[in-house]
Each structure stands twice: as C-alpha cells, then as structure tokens.
Motif scaffolding. Sequence first.
Motif, mmCIF file in Angstrom:
data_model
loop_
_atom_site.group_PDB
_atom_site.id
_atom_site.type_symbol
_atom_site.label_atom_id
_atom_site.label_comp_id
_atom_site.label_asym_id
_atom_site.label_seq_id
_atom_site.Cartn_x
_atom_site.Cartn_y
_atom_site.Cartn_z
ATOM 1 N N GLU A 231 0.820 -1.216 0.000
ATOM 2 C CA GLU A 231 0.000 0.000 0.000
ATOM 3 C C GLU A 231 0.854 1.266 0.000
ATOM 4 O OE1 GLU A 231 -3.060 -0.132 -0.580
ATOM 5 O OE2 GLU A 231 -3.506 -2.229 -0.169
ATOM 6 N N LEU A 232 2.085 1.195 0.469
ATOM 7 C CA LEU A 232 2.984 2.347 0.395
ATOM 8 C C LEU A 232 3.171 2.790 -1.051
ATOM 9 C CD1 LEU A 232 5.720 1.046 2.857
ATOM 10 C CD2 LEU A 232 4.206 2.985 3.294
ATOM 11 N N TYR A 233 3.348 1.821 -1.931
ATOM 12 C CA TYR A 233 3.551 2.115 -3.349
ATOM 13 C C TYR A 233 2.261 2.642 -3.974
ATOM 14 C CZ TYR A 233 7.834 -0.607 -2.745
ATOM 15 O OH TYR A 233 9.053 -1.054 -2.320
ATOM 16 N N ARG A 234 1.165 2.007 -3.648
ATOM 17 C CA ARG A 234 -0.122 2.411 -4.230
ATOM 18 C C ARG A 234 -0.542 3.808 -3.777
ATOM 19 N NH1 ARG A 234 -2.859 -3.504 -3.079
ATOM 20 N NH2 ARG A 234 -2.230 -4.499 -5.041
ATOM 21 N N ALA A 235 -0.199 4.147 -2.553
ATOM 22 C CA ALA A 235 -0.651 5.421 -1.992
ATOM 23 C C ALA A 235 0.174 6.606 -2.461
ATOM 24 C CB ALA A 235 -0.623 5.349 -0.463
#
Length: 279
Positions: free
Chosen positions: A197-201
């Motif tokens: 989710e770090l990448y997606r966010a």
Amino acid sequence: MTEVTTRLVETTDGLRLAVHERGSADAETVVLVHGYPDNHSVWDGVAEVLAERFHVVAYDVRGTGESGVPDSTAGYRLAQLSADFRTVVDAVSPDAPVHVAAHDWGSIQTWESVTDPALRSRIATYVSISGPDLGMATAWLRERGHLRSTLRQLAHSWYVFAFQAPLLPEAMVRSGLLARFVGGGPRPAKDQVNGVELYRANFLGKLLRPEPRATDVPVLVIAPRGDDYVTVPLQTEAPRAYATRLTTQVIDGGHWVVTAEPELIAGAITAFIDKEGVR
C-alpha cells in the motif's frame, strides 16, 4: 545484548505504533526507520552497536510488526507517515532534536519529514540508505542528459509498477515469488502485503506532481554499489539541488547492507553525527 523496552504510541489517526528502545535514555537519541518489506528488526545489528553510546529507537512502521494496520490505502500516504514520525520523536525525545537513519521505504518516507519546515527543529542529522525522496528522484530523472540513468533506474524499478495492479502483489506473496525476488531473509506475509500500500498510496502522485522541497538538515546519503533496486547516481545526484548540507558515501554492498554490515553502517552514522550533529 542490550535490554530492549517496547511501548505503544498513538498516531494522529488513532493507530498504535510499537516503539522499541535500547541504550541510555540520557544519551542523544537516534531514530531508525525501516523500509519494505521489513519491520524494526532489520535494524537490530546496527542498533546494538549504536546503543553503546546512544539512546536508540526503532519503531514498526504502520502496517508492520506489532504496529496497527490502516483500514485504507490512504492511511499509508507520506503526509501520514511523516505525522507518525513526529509522534514517535515527540514521545522518545520531547526536549531535544534527534538523529535519524533510514533505509529503503523508511528513507523515502523520512525525506518527507526532513524537508518539512515544521520538523526542522526536531531533526539534527539524517542518514539515508537506499531510499531517495520521490519528488527529488522524479525531477532528476526528468532532466535532460539523464536518459541512460533513467532507463537503468526504470529497469531496476519494474516492481513499482507491478505493485499498482490490484491483486497481483498479493498473489506474488502467497506464491512465495515476492520473497524470492526481494531477498534479505524471510518476512511475515502480513508485512509483505500491507507494505504494498505504500507504493499504491504514493508513487503515481509523485510521478505526476514531483514538487520536491529543500532542506538544510545535514544529510548523509549512503549508496551501496550493489543495490539491485536503487542506482548509485539516483541516490547521490537527485538530492544535490535540494539538500544544501549534503554528503554522499558510496560503499560496497547490496540493498540490505544494514543487516549484512551493521558495524559499517553504525560507524558511518556515528561519524556523521560527530561531524555534523548539533550538541
């Protein structure tokens, strides 16, 4: 082995972060921020060496280890991660600025704090390992004359784009493919999945609107030559236009040099604090 104590601190959005401390509470504080797909334990070797002199703090970033898990992708945005950092710093060193060292995604998120004017008085020095500021990196890669470096970095970073796809990273975790690709030892499946989710966010927004900010915090960038994910030019050149007190150090080693060479990394952190740290 030094004694490790753990406490929970509450974030601005109601999660609890597990904060692990060792060394004398009366000493200068060094905060260690881990990346993906690790938790605080990636710093254990470095922390053990640093604790001979410093009050050493390593916390589980939201979604990992013993810390709480956000209920949406928005909970992993850089602004919230920076707020988490401020919460930890205020808890462990309320009256004095801290020294910070960060690795991988820990470095990416800590750049957000280091370049925030509201946190300038809370950070004495910053050591970044294998994690550039996304805005600085994007701006640098867009400059004319960096085509070869851009293509090399894109080849290193293919997984960033794969992580944007729904379900694909989760399937990679379940199959064991992600663990084989990442290397660096086994990690809990929870940490691997949540960290995506770090990448997606954050990545797409920074690619479209880099908006890098400047800082006068003393910064040391440690760039391992054998890093499979971040090239040396990107790590050492991208911050030059924005970090006015920048030092770079290229070393032998791979991406997980913090676990492979803890005494080397601890020594570099200590030397930089001695050279640039506020007394």
